[in-house]
Design an enzyme around this catalytic site. Structure first.
Site, mmCIF file in Angstrom:
data_model
loop_
_atom_site.group_PDB
_atom_site.id
_atom_site.type_symbol
_atom_site.label_atom_id
_atom_site.label_comp_id
_atom_site.label_asym_id
_atom_site.label_seq_id
_atom_site.Cartn_x
_atom_site.Cartn_y
_atom_site.Cartn_z
ATOM 1 N N GLU A 26 7.122 -131.286 -19.487
ATOM 2 C CA GLU A 26 7.100 -130.968 -20.929
ATOM 3 C C GLU A 26 6.571 -132.168 -21.712
ATOM 4 O O GLU A 26 6.863 -133.299 -21.354
ATOM 5 C CB GLU A 26 8.520 -130.640 -21.409
ATOM 6 C CG GLU A 26 9.019 -129.330 -20.858
ATOM 7 C CD GLU A 26 10.457 -129.038 -21.271
ATOM 8 O OE1 GLU A 26 10.993 -129.712 -22.168
ATOM 9 O OE2 GLU A 26 11.043 -128.120 -20.682
ATOM 10 N N ILE A 56 26.521 -120.883 -19.311
ATOM 11 C CA ILE A 56 25.463 -120.193 -20.056
ATOM 12 C C ILE A 56 25.174 -118.828 -19.423
ATOM 13 O O ILE A 56 25.067 -117.817 -20.122
ATOM 14 C CB ILE A 56 24.191 -121.080 -20.119
ATOM 15 C CG1 ILE A 56 24.505 -122.345 -20.942
ATOM 16 C CG2 ILE A 56 23.005 -120.328 -20.699
ATOM 17 C CD1 ILE A 56 23.474 -123.458 -20.837
ATOM 18 N N ASP A 112 11.434 -121.099 -21.714
ATOM 19 C CA ASP A 112 11.798 -122.082 -22.752
ATOM 20 C C ASP A 112 11.593 -123.507 -22.231
ATOM 21 O O ASP A 112 11.581 -124.451 -23.011
ATOM 22 C CB ASP A 112 13.284 -121.887 -23.132
ATOM 23 C CG ASP A 112 13.700 -122.754 -24.318
ATOM 24 O OD1 ASP A 112 12.929 -122.831 -25.302
ATOM 25 O OD2 ASP A 112 14.789 -123.354 -24.276
ATOM 26 N N SER A 165 19.131 -125.301 -27.303
ATOM 27 C CA SER A 165 20.305 -125.725 -28.077
ATOM 28 C C SER A 165 19.964 -126.009 -29.536
ATOM 29 O O SER A 165 20.779 -126.588 -30.260
ATOM 30 C CB SER A 165 20.906 -126.973 -27.430
ATOM 31 O OG SER A 165 19.981 -128.050 -27.503
ATOM 32 N N ALA A 180 16.677 -122.648 -18.142
ATOM 33 C CA ALA A 180 17.381 -123.808 -17.552
ATOM 34 C C ALA A 180 16.502 -125.056 -17.519
ATOM 35 O O ALA A 180 16.582 -125.900 -18.430
ATOM 36 C CB ALA A 180 17.906 -123.444 -16.180
ATOM 37 N N ARG A 181 15.658 -125.180 -16.502
ATOM 38 C CA ARG A 181 14.765 -126.337 -16.395
ATOM 39 C C ARG A 181 13.484 -125.926 -15.665
ATOM 40 O O ARG A 181 13.525 -125.152 -14.697
ATOM 41 C CB ARG A 181 15.423 -127.484 -15.604
ATOM 42 C CG ARG A 181 16.484 -128.272 -16.365
ATOM 43 C CD ARG A 181 15.901 -129.147 -17.488
ATOM 44 N NE ARG A 181 16.930 -129.923 -18.164
ATOM 45 C CZ ARG A 181 17.561 -129.559 -19.285
ATOM 46 N NH1 ARG A 181 17.259 -128.419 -19.869
ATOM 47 N NH2 ARG A 181 18.471 -130.339 -19.834
ATOM 48 N N HIS A 241 11.215 -125.358 -25.678
ATOM 49 C CA HIS A 241 12.541 -125.917 -25.352
ATOM 50 C C HIS A 241 13.492 -125.868 -26.563
ATOM 51 O O HIS A 241 13.911 -126.906 -27.082
ATOM 52 C CB HIS A 241 12.398 -127.363 -24.830
ATOM 53 C CG HIS A 241 13.569 -127.770 -23.974
ATOM 54 N ND1 HIS A 241 13.448 -128.588 -22.887
ATOM 55 C CD2 HIS A 241 14.891 -127.472 -24.057
ATOM 56 C CE1 HIS A 241 14.628 -128.775 -22.339
ATOM 57 N NE2 HIS A 241 15.530 -128.105 -23.037
HETATM 58 P P1 NAP Z 1 27.092 -124.771 -15.361
HETATM 59 O O1 NAP Z 1 28.234 -124.193 -16.124
HETATM 60 O O2 NAP Z 1 27.315 -125.954 -14.490
HETATM 61 O O3 NAP Z 1 26.451 -123.588 -14.505
HETATM 62 C C1 NAP Z 1 25.505 -123.795 -13.514
HETATM 63 C C2 NAP Z 1 25.603 -122.646 -12.506
HETATM 64 O O4 NAP Z 1 24.564 -122.813 -11.538
HETATM 65 C C3 NAP Z 1 26.926 -122.589 -11.765
HETATM 66 O O5 NAP Z 1 27.408 -121.282 -11.794
HETATM 67 C C4 NAP Z 1 26.569 -123.025 -10.343
HETATM 68 O O6 NAP Z 1 27.411 -122.328 -9.405
HETATM 69 C C5 NAP Z 1 25.113 -122.593 -10.240
HETATM 70 N N1 NAP Z 1 24.379 -123.412 -9.272
HETATM 71 C C6 NAP Z 1 24.332 -124.754 -9.175
HETATM 72 N N2 NAP Z 1 23.581 -125.129 -8.120
HETATM 73 C C7 NAP Z 1 23.147 -123.990 -7.546
HETATM 74 C C8 NAP Z 1 22.348 -123.713 -6.401
HETATM 75 N N3 NAP Z 1 21.843 -124.693 -5.635
HETATM 76 N N4 NAP Z 1 22.079 -122.418 -6.092
HETATM 77 C C9 NAP Z 1 22.598 -121.421 -6.842
HETATM 78 N N5 NAP Z 1 23.374 -121.620 -7.936
HETATM 79 C C10 NAP Z 1 23.638 -122.887 -8.277
HETATM 80 O O7 NAP Z 1 25.905 -125.200 -16.332
HETATM 81 P P2 NAP Z 1 25.534 -124.595 -17.774
HETATM 82 O O8 NAP Z 1 26.295 -125.322 -18.824
HETATM 83 O O9 NAP Z 1 25.603 -123.105 -17.711
HETATM 84 O O10 NAP Z 1 24.011 -125.081 -17.878
HETATM 85 C C11 NAP Z 1 23.062 -124.666 -16.921
HETATM 86 C C12 NAP Z 1 21.733 -125.384 -17.096
HETATM 87 O O11 NAP Z 1 21.102 -124.925 -18.276
HETATM 88 C C13 NAP Z 1 21.853 -126.904 -17.330
HETATM 89 O O12 NAP Z 1 21.928 -127.607 -16.119
HETATM 90 C C14 NAP Z 1 20.623 -127.241 -18.131
HETATM 91 O O13 NAP Z 1 19.620 -127.750 -17.288
HETATM 92 C C15 NAP Z 1 20.173 -125.904 -18.703
HETATM 93 N N6 NAP Z 1 20.173 -125.924 -20.185
HETATM 94 C C16 NAP Z 1 19.008 -125.691 -20.856
HETATM 95 C C17 NAP Z 1 18.982 -125.705 -22.233
HETATM 96 C C18 NAP Z 1 17.730 -125.459 -23.003
HETATM 97 O O14 NAP Z 1 17.542 -126.070 -24.043
HETATM 98 N N7 NAP Z 1 16.873 -124.553 -22.574
HETATM 99 C C19 NAP Z 1 20.164 -125.968 -22.953
HETATM 100 C C20 NAP Z 1 21.348 -126.177 -22.240
HETATM 101 C C21 NAP Z 1 21.341 -126.151 -20.844
HETATM 102 P P3 NAP Z 1 27.764 -122.979 -7.960
HETATM 103 O O15 NAP Z 1 28.177 -124.385 -8.216
HETATM 104 O O16 NAP Z 1 28.832 -122.085 -7.411
HETATM 105 O O17 NAP Z 1 26.508 -122.880 -7.159
#
Ligand code: NAP
Length: 319
Positions: free
Chosen positions: A267, A158, A262, A288, A237-238, A285
């Site tokens: 929540e 994302i 968001d 998606s 994110a969360r 929220h």
């Molecule tokens: P993703 O592809 O796994 O990306 C997560 C990123 O966060 C990775 O680049 C990871 O890199 C980094 N990360 C993880 N732990 C970290 C830490 N401790 N410190 C710094 N960076 C860190 O996930 P995504 O698909 O983009 O989704 C991300 C999040 O968006 C989901 O987990 C979900 O909670 C949220 N989301 C929200 C909605 C909504 O409705 N608002 C919808 C979809 C998703 P590294 O592993 O290198 O650290």
């Protein structure tokens, strides 16, 4: 082979429910009741799998009480902070998520948060509805995105999509992950190996990392001070990643200019402090929430269960 029996805890879009009924002996939730944890445990009796959503709190206590017949928890989300992965692993239960299919829709909301917070959309919408507003050269002056620095905390699927759109709006992209990306994924974005370094160059921050023990309250009393005065913080994110009291205090002190949110802790009962801040651009929220995306997510959650029972594994298994 006998049809596998699954519980679907929330109502899905009809196309997806039809698909679930075709593949499984599926117990649906036509009235979209919010099941308590004990109700989920009770309804899982006799089931082989359960399709959960982020409103289901699958903590250790709940997972430990699931019947032995449950072999998979398929979460209707990419995030899985609502599920205790270790507890599931200990019981030999696979946990799966729905990555990728929701990245475009969520990135759109991520960009909306940036635009809405920077350009004072919350105050603008309120004034337009109330009427009686008067245009003037300094009326509802906001922050221009062109030329500003966007910090992305969590440059994953994302985050990279938000970066691409923000770049086309003229923003300069910085990011922090635990590991640096390859140059093609970075696409010109500047890597910071720690939070302080990222936050200190972020005119605008977009939080896109998962909620984990490590990221809980990453925005807090101390880290909020790292930002330039008048920075904007957005979170797609969360809610668990933000200490609300620290952020609300920073908004009230004008250290932080505006927020675009968001997602929230607890929540749908967000911290009432946000409601008192007129500039807070807040959404319920919606990340998606498009029809195509919700169907794709549900179909993937169903396919994950199917793949797991057919092969004993699943490419979207997260534990
Ligand atoms: P993703 O592809 O796994 O990306 C997560 C990123 O966060 C990775 O680049 C990871 O890199 C980094 N990360 C993880 N732990 C970290 C830490 N401790 N410190 C710094 N960076 C860190 O996930 P995504 O698909 O983009 O989704 C991300 C999040 O968006 C989901 O987990 C979900 O909670 C949220 N989301 C929200 C909605 C909504 O409705 N608002 C919808 C979809 C998703 P590294 O592993 O290198 O650290």
């Amino acid at each position: 082979m006998k049809m596998k029996k699954i519980l679907v805890t929330r109502k899905l879009i009809k196309d997806s429910e039809d698909k679930a009924l075709k593949i499984f002996d599926a117990k649906l939730n036509p009235n979209d009741e919010l099941y308590s944890q004990s109700r989920v445990i009770e309804m899982c009796q006799g089931c082989d799998g359960v399709l959960t959503s982020l409103t289901d709190k699958m903590d250790k206590e709940t997972i430990d009480k699931l019947p032995d017949s449950i072999k998979i928890i398929s979460n209707f989300a990419v995030g899985f902070g609502n599920i205790d992965l270790e507890a599931a692993k200990k019981r030999g239960i696979a946990v799966t998520n729905t990555p990728e299919v929701l990245s475009d829709a969520t990135a759109e909301i991520g960009v909306l948060l940036i635009l809405g917070a920077c350009r004072r959309a919350a105050e603008g919408i309120e004034s337009a509805r109330e009427g009686g507003w008067k245009w003037s050269a300094d009326y509802l002056i906001g922050k221009q995105l062109t030329g500003s620095r966007l910090g992305i905390l969590g440059m994953g699927r994302i985050g990279q999509k938000i970066a691409k759109i923000a770049k086309s709006l003229g923003m300069i992209i910085h990011y922090h992950n635990r590991s640096k990306l390859s140059p093609d994924k970075e696409d010109g974005a500047i890597y910071h190996d720690n939070l302080k370094s990222l936050f200190s160059v972020s005119d605008v921050l977009s939080i896109c990392c998962p909620a984990t023990k490590e990221t809980e309250n990453m925005i807090n009393k101390e880290t909020v001070e790292y930002f330039p005065k008048g920075a904007v913080i957005t979170n797609v994110a969360r809610g668990d990643i933000v200490d609300d009291d620290a952020l609300i205090d920073a908004l009230n002190r004008r250290k932080i200019y505006a927020v675009g949110l968001d997602v929230y802790k607890n929540e749908p009962n967000l911290n009432p402090g946000y409601l008192k801040i007129k500039s807070a651009f807040i959404l319920p929220h919606l990340g998606s929430a498009t029809k195509d995306t919700r169907i794709a997510m549900a179909n993937l959650a169903i396919d994950n269960i199917d793949e797991f029972f057919k092969t004993g594994n699943c490419k979207n298994k997260v534990n």
